[in-house]
Design an enzyme around this catalytic site. Sequence first.
Site, short mmCIF file in Angstrom:
data_model
loop_
_atom_site.label_atom_id
_atom_site.label_comp_id
_atom_site.label_asym_id
_atom_site.label_seq_id
_atom_site.Cartn_x
_atom_site.Cartn_y
_atom_site.Cartn_z
N GLY A 159 71.76 1.78 37.65
CA GLY A 159 73.08 1.49 37.06
C GLY A 159 74.05 1.22 38.20
N ILE A 161 75.73 3.35 40.17
CA ILE A 161 75.52 4.14 41.40
C ILE A 161 74.21 3.73 42.08
CG2 ILE A 161 75.22 6.47 42.35
CD1 ILE A 161 77.11 7.47 40.06
N ARG A 181 65.49 1.55 32.63
CA ARG A 181 65.11 1.21 31.26
C ARG A 181 65.02 -0.31 31.10
NH1 ARG A 181 69.48 3.48 27.80
NH2 ARG A 181 70.48 3.26 29.80
N THR A 241 71.44 13.15 43.28
CA THR A 241 72.91 13.30 43.19
C THR A 241 73.36 13.03 41.74
OG1 THR A 241 73.15 10.98 43.84
CG2 THR A 241 73.44 12.62 45.57
N SER A 242 72.41 13.07 40.80
CA SER A 242 72.79 12.76 39.42
C SER A 242 73.03 14.04 38.61
CB SER A 242 71.75 11.81 38.82
OG SER A 242 71.03 12.35 37.79
N ARG A 243 71.96 14.60 38.04
CA ARG A 243 72.08 15.86 37.33
C ARG A 243 70.81 16.67 37.58
NH1 ARG A 243 76.66 15.13 37.06
NH2 ARG A 243 78.03 15.05 35.25
N GLU A 272 73.38 25.01 37.37
CA GLU A 272 74.59 25.17 38.20
C GLU A 272 75.55 26.20 37.63
OE1 GLU A 272 76.63 21.46 39.03
OE2 GLU A 272 74.74 20.56 39.65
N HIS A 290 77.40 20.15 44.44
CA HIS A 290 77.87 19.10 43.51
C HIS A 290 79.16 18.44 44.01
CE1 HIS A 290 77.87 17.77 39.02
NE2 HIS A 290 78.43 16.84 39.78
N GLY A 292 79.18 15.04 45.19
CA GLY A 292 78.93 13.60 45.33
C GLY A 292 80.19 12.76 45.23
C1 8YV Z 1 82.24 15.08 38.87
C2 8YV Z 1 80.01 14.02 38.20
O1 8YV Z 1 82.73 15.73 39.96
O2 8YV Z 1 81.37 12.35 37.23
C3 8YV Z 1 80.35 13.01 37.18
O3 8YV Z 1 79.52 12.82 36.27
O4 8YV Z 1 78.96 14.51 38.23
C4 8YV Z 1 80.95 14.47 39.26
O5 8YV Z 1 81.12 13.40 40.12
C5 8YV Z 1 82.20 16.01 37.73
O6 8YV Z 1 81.31 15.66 36.74
C6 8YV Z 1 83.54 16.11 37.10
O7 8YV Z 1 83.49 16.57 35.78
#
Ligand code: 8YV
Length: 328
Positions: A159, A161, A181, A241-243, A272, A290, A292
Amino acid sequence: MTKHKPLVVVTRKLPEAIEARMMELFDTRLNDDDHPMSRAELTEALRAAEILVPTVTDRIDGTLLAHANPNLRLIANFGTGVDHIDLASARQRGITVTSTPGVLTEDTADMTMALILAVPRRLAEGERLIRSGKWTGWGPTTMLGRRIWGKRLGIVGMGRIGTAVARRARGFGLSVHYHNRHRVPKEVETALEATYWESLDQMLARMDIISINCPHTPATYHLLSARRFKLLQPHAYIVNTSRGEVVDENALTRMLRAGELAGAGLDVFEHEPAVNPRLLELDNVVLLPHMGSATVEGRIDMGEKVIINIKTFVDGHVPPDRVIDIHP
Ligand code: 8YV
């Protein structure tokens, strides 16, 4: 007659300029000491709010939404990922959800690239060595890492990023491979000289570095499973760096401990802010809290997006960053 200003409840402390503007525009309730809200506090916030501005630290599930203020019409998330919000419940209740895409793409891609460099080149280990006071000086065979240039980078999720990571990776001499996908447009593939892998399994088996850049959805939960980790080559590195939920963190930890993977760079974790304590014992992992998208500029841009989304919604228009629930 003065127009009714909606009550906007903000769950965490936002940049000052953003909070000041929100106070001007809306009837705004802030969280001055920035503590993450407990479930009871979140329940209270949802009971009061006509518009809620949550962050990734607020789990907004169906039960909370069932007890929300019947006038809650908008959840304007501060962040791009919306996996902490029960989108199906929100949709059922006629609550619009917005996010803040685009403005944190480059910052997150920078951090991803930093981890792609940091893990194979042992950046954190080197830093720890200096700080320990045990560094005895340069040596021809000490602190050797692995070369970045010429290696294969496999991006999971191409996507915004993922594409921004690919652009950076090209500059460092990595060849770009991706699984998504959908295949990205031909022009994008050509510009990035990117190779598309329809099969994630096949891509994983051939990469030197894997970067996770897809969102967390029911379909991507534990996408990097114990079975898939076994497909990776033992010299491979993984960066996320996603989830955290996209990765089976226990399986990853087991593989790293057994030396079946070369290392990992993790900015996100499955539970987390808890981090698997076994990861902390490993030298070949770089762990970040977290961060990023954590830049001053990025946070202001995110806040401005939140304001635009609220303002357009309040003015009766479709907000620009409305989230469409693709998993009804
Ligand atoms: C944020 C993130 O800091 O935007 C996102 O999805 O993971 C981070 O960059 C965080 O989620 C803010 O709610």
